[in-house]
Design a protein around this motif. Structure first.
Motif, PDB file in Angstrom:
ATOM      1  N   SER A 171       6.506  -5.656  16.897  1.00 37.25           N
ATOM      2  CA  SER A 171       7.133  -6.947  16.602  1.00 37.25           C
ATOM      3  C   SER A 171       6.781  -7.432  15.200  1.00 37.25           C
ATOM      4  CB  SER A 171       6.697  -7.995  17.633  1.00 37.25           C
ATOM      5  OG  SER A 171       5.329  -8.351  17.461  1.00 37.25           O
ATOM      6  N   LEU A 172       5.747  -6.844  14.604  1.00 33.82           N
ATOM      7  CA  LEU A 172       5.300  -7.241  13.272  1.00 33.82           C
ATOM      8  C   LEU A 172       5.845  -6.314  12.184  1.00 33.82           C
ATOM      9  CD1 LEU A 172       1.584  -8.098  14.164  1.00 33.82           C
ATOM     10  CD2 LEU A 172       3.519  -9.657  13.946  1.00 33.82           C
ATOM     11  N   VAL A 173       6.831  -5.485  12.532  1.00 37.70           N
ATOM     12  CA  VAL A 173       7.473  -4.595  11.563  1.00 37.70           C
ATOM     13  C   VAL A 173       8.785  -5.231  11.116  1.00 37.70           C
ATOM     14  CG1 VAL A 173       8.395  -2.286  11.145  1.00 37.70           C
ATOM     15  CG2 VAL A 173       6.431  -2.582  12.668  1.00 37.70           C
ATOM     16  N   PRO A 174       8.844  -5.799   9.912  1.00 33.23           N
ATOM     17  CA  PRO A 174      10.070  -6.481   9.468  1.00 33.23           C
ATOM     18  C   PRO A 174      11.283  -5.567   9.425  1.00 33.23           C
ATOM     19  CG  PRO A 174       8.224  -7.043   8.040  1.00 33.23           C
ATOM     20  CD  PRO A 174       7.759  -5.927   8.930  1.00 33.23           C
ATOM     21  N   LEU A 175      11.067  -4.262   9.223  1.00 29.07           N
ATOM     22  CA  LEU A 175      12.178  -3.322   9.143  1.00 29.07           C
ATOM     23  C   LEU A 175      13.002  -3.307  10.424  1.00 29.07           C
ATOM     24  CD1 LEU A 175      13.356  -1.086   7.256  1.00 29.07           C
ATOM     25  CD2 LEU A 175      11.931   0.540   8.522  1.00 29.07           C
ATOM     26  N   VAL A 176      12.352  -3.586  11.561  1.00 25.20           N
ATOM     27  CA  VAL A 176      13.028  -3.542  12.857  1.00 25.20           C
ATOM     28  C   VAL A 176      13.758  -4.842  13.158  1.00 25.20           C
ATOM     29  CG1 VAL A 176      12.654  -3.267  15.349  1.00 25.20           C
ATOM     30  CG2 VAL A 176      11.354  -1.880  13.731  1.00 25.20           C
ATOM     31  N   ALA A 177      13.282  -5.949  12.580  1.00 24.68           N
ATOM     32  CA  ALA A 177      13.794  -7.280  12.935  1.00 24.68           C
ATOM     33  C   ALA A 177      15.322  -7.409  12.868  1.00 24.68           C
ATOM     34  CB  ALA A 177      13.124  -8.332  12.057  1.00 24.68           C
ATOM     35  N   PRO A 178      15.991  -6.921  11.806  1.00 22.58           N
ATOM     36  CA  PRO A 178      17.446  -7.104  11.744  1.00 22.58           C
ATOM     37  C   PRO A 178      18.207  -6.401  12.862  1.00 22.58           C
ATOM     38  CG  PRO A 178      16.552  -6.508   9.594  1.00 22.58           C
ATOM     39  CD  PRO A 178      15.470  -6.284  10.601  1.00 22.58           C
ATOM     40  N   PHE A 179      17.577  -5.388  13.480  1.00 21.57           N
ATOM     41  CA  PHE A 179      18.272  -4.611  14.511  1.00 21.57           C
ATOM     42  C   PHE A 179      17.977  -5.109  15.929  1.00 21.57           C
ATOM     43  CE2 PHE A 179      17.511  -1.837  10.863  1.00 21.57           C
ATOM     44  CZ  PHE A 179      18.812  -1.427  10.576  1.00 21.57           C
ATOM     45  N   PHE A 299      -6.630   2.988   8.996  1.00 19.62           N
ATOM     46  CA  PHE A 299      -6.110   2.726   7.656  1.00 19.62           C
ATOM     47  C   PHE A 299      -4.753   2.037   7.751  1.00 19.62           C
ATOM     48  CE2 PHE A 299      -8.772   6.441   6.349  1.00 19.62           C
ATOM     49  CZ  PHE A 299      -9.455   5.848   5.289  1.00 19.62           C
ATOM     50  N   ALA A 300      -4.541   1.052   6.866  1.00 18.28           N
ATOM     51  CA  ALA A 300      -3.225   0.434   6.704  1.00 18.28           C
ATOM     52  C   ALA A 300      -2.868   0.459   5.227  1.00 18.28           C
ATOM     53  CB  ALA A 300      -3.225  -1.002   7.225  1.00 18.28           C
ATOM     54  N   GLY A 301      -1.592   0.715   4.931  1.00 16.31           N
ATOM     55  CA  GLY A 301      -1.135   0.754   3.550  1.00 16.31           C
ATOM     56  C   GLY A 301      -0.696  -0.625   3.084  1.00 16.31           C
ATOM     57  N   ALA A 302      -1.149  -1.021   1.905  1.00 16.43           N
ATOM     58  CA  ALA A 302      -0.879  -2.371   1.413  1.00 16.43           C
ATOM     59  C   ALA A 302       0.608  -2.656   1.265  1.00 16.43           C
ATOM     60  CB  ALA A 302      -1.599  -2.582   0.077  1.00 16.43           C
ATOM     61  N   THR A 303       1.409  -1.629   0.962  1.00 16.02           N
ATOM     62  CA  THR A 303       2.854  -1.828   0.768  1.00 16.02           C
ATOM     63  C   THR A 303       3.669  -0.984   1.737  1.00 16.02           C
ATOM     64  OG1 THR A 303       2.835  -0.138  -0.984  1.00 16.02           O
ATOM     65  CG2 THR A 303       2.584  -2.434  -1.668  1.00 16.02           C
ATOM     66  N   ASP A 304       3.130  -0.731   2.908  1.00 14.98           N
ATOM     67  CA  ASP A 304       3.791   0.112   3.908  1.00 14.98           C
ATOM     68  C   ASP A 304       4.884  -0.687   4.623  1.00 14.98           C
ATOM     69  OD1 ASP A 304       4.533   1.848   5.914  1.00 14.98           O
ATOM     70  OD2 ASP A 304       2.494   2.426   6.441  1.00 14.98           O
ATOM     71  N   GLY A 305       6.135  -0.258   4.491  1.00 11.42           N
ATOM     72  CA  GLY A 305       7.238  -0.935   5.162  1.00 11.42           C
ATOM     73  C   GLY A 305       7.452  -0.470   6.580  1.00 11.42           C
ATOM     74  N   ILE A 306       7.055   0.763   6.886  1.00 10.52           N
ATOM     75  CA  ILE A 306       7.210   1.304   8.240  1.00 10.52           C
ATOM     76  C   ILE A 306       6.111   0.790   9.165  1.00 10.52           C
ATOM     77  CG2 ILE A 306       7.132   3.439   9.601  1.00 10.52           C
ATOM     78  CD1 ILE A 306       8.488   4.856   7.300  1.00 10.52           C
TER      79      ILE A 306
END
Length: 394
Positions: A171-179, A299-306
């Motif tokens: 739910s915290l992945v913005p890439l999924v929100a529009p779908f 690990f989390a990536g600072a600019t990870d969109g996925i």
């Protein structure tokens, strides 16, 4: 490169262009040499051969690939290869990948990887390394598979677990929100469901397109970035290597893709740290991240969109059975955090420290048999020559 290039920048750009035209590219894409030690249904376990004049010693590291991604995620190019780095430290280095997925594999579900592939790879790695416990490293879905495998089987010979860019709260992945408005269209029997069922999964072109879409901004600005960095051979080499990686994407089996779509994307099934596994006899059981009893590095990536930082960090409070949980934010996007140019001094450095922290002391004599008869690395294990490394060039 400056807006008005300096003479030395022009000369460097011309040299890089000539090298690309006449030699096919700037990146050193030679794969690290390896030997196939175990195989099964969509399971190939490889041992990377030690570097020249480097004696393997210490506990082994097993790299777990995600579905759809080729093994080049860990061996992107010389100089930006996590495999090359770990091999260079002298640690026994292994990798599990899944080969080419086809329509005949459409009935395989996530249980195949969680209960068979990953556990078998861990046991084979430990056995090949003389019975030593394994430091498991999983990227993206490979990290989720690894966590679920350890949650399902506490007896696996694991020393520590590292997960890289593995989203737990979707739910915290913005890439999924529009779908999201489309996900429950037609009561879950919408065009996506019908499409993957008809195709037997997610085919390679679709997987490649989805990965590129996740970095849409970079895809759009890529020509400009390339033009403005034509004097930077290392930058251009990295672009070539990422293009090779993207072109090597692999299909998802139908049932597994369906589970990921319905349970992860639509149902956010991991958000509470539990997951229902269906056994071969038709029974089911619930496994919990709380049952993972080994140290875990996240690990989390600072600019990870996925896998944005918040979606990855959500796993930390769920790992209540782990003796230590360490969370690190590192530079880069989904692939860059693992094997980008900055990863050499960030992700890899932290990983080295972590593996050393949770490794047993090593004798100066290396992996030779100890006084209690512990076998050397590879002793008595089935080995296949380089000719059997079918995926070496993928």
């Amino acid at each position: 490169m400056d807006l008005i290039p300096k003479p030395d920048q022009v000369a460097s750009a011309a040299g890089n262009l000539a090298h690309q035209v006449f030699y096919g590219g700037l990146a050193d894409l030679r794969p690290m040499p390896r030997t196939l030690i175990d195989e099964g249904t969509l399971r190939e376990v490889y041992h990377y051969r030690p570097a020249a004049k480097v004696q393997e010693q210490g506990e082994p590291v097993l790299l777990v690939t995600p579905l759809a991604a080729p093994a080049t995620c860990y061996d992107l190019r010389r100089g930006c290869s996590l495999v090359e780095h770990v091999v260079g430290t002298g640690r026994p280095t292994y990798l599990v990948e899944y080969g080419q997925v086809s329509f005949k594999d459409r009935n395989l579900g996530m249980e195949h990887w969680i209960e068979e592939v990953v556990p078998a790879a861990i046991r084979e790695t430990s056995a090949h390394a003389g019975g030593r416990p394994v430091h498991v490293v999983g990227w993206s879905l490979g990290g989720i598979f690894s966590m679920l495998a350890l949650a399902a089987d506490a007896d696996l010979p694991v020393a520590s677990l590292t997960v890289v860019g593995s989203p737990v709260d979707v739910s915290l992945v913005p890439l999924v929100a529009p779908f999201r408005p489309l996900l429950n269209w037609a009561g879950g029997r919408g065009p996506i469901t019908k499409g993957y069922q008809a195709l037997g999964g997610a085919p390679k072109p679709l997987v490649k397109w989805a990965f590129q879409l996740s970095s849409f901004q970079k895809l759009v600005t890529k020509p400009v970035a390339k033009l403005t960095h034509y004097d930077d051979a290392d930058f251009l080499a990295q672009m070539e290597a990422v293009d090779r990686f993207t072109a090597g994407m692999i299909a998802y089996p139908g049932r597994t893709f369906g589970q990921l779509y319905h349970r992860f994307v639509k149902g956010n099934a991991l958000v509470d740290g539990t997951f229902d596994l269906a056994d071969a006899d038709g029974t089911s059981r619930t496994v919990s991240f709380a049952d993972i009893s080994v140290p875990v590095l996240v690990f989390a990536g600072a600019t990870d969109g996925i896998a944005p930082v918040a979606s990855v960090k959500a796993v930390v409070p769920l790992l209540t059975g782990s003796p230590e949980v360490r969370f690190e934010i590192v530079p880069g996007g989904h692939l860059g955090m693992l094997t980008g140019r900055a990863a050499r001094d960030t992700t890899w450095s932290v990983l080295d420290e972590w593996v050393s922290q949770w490794s047993a002391p090593t004798s100066d004599d290396g992996p030779a048999p100890s006084g209690d008869g512990e076998p050397a690395i590879g002793t008595g294990r089935r080995r296949h020559g380089s000719g059997a490394s079918r995926s070496l060039a993928r």
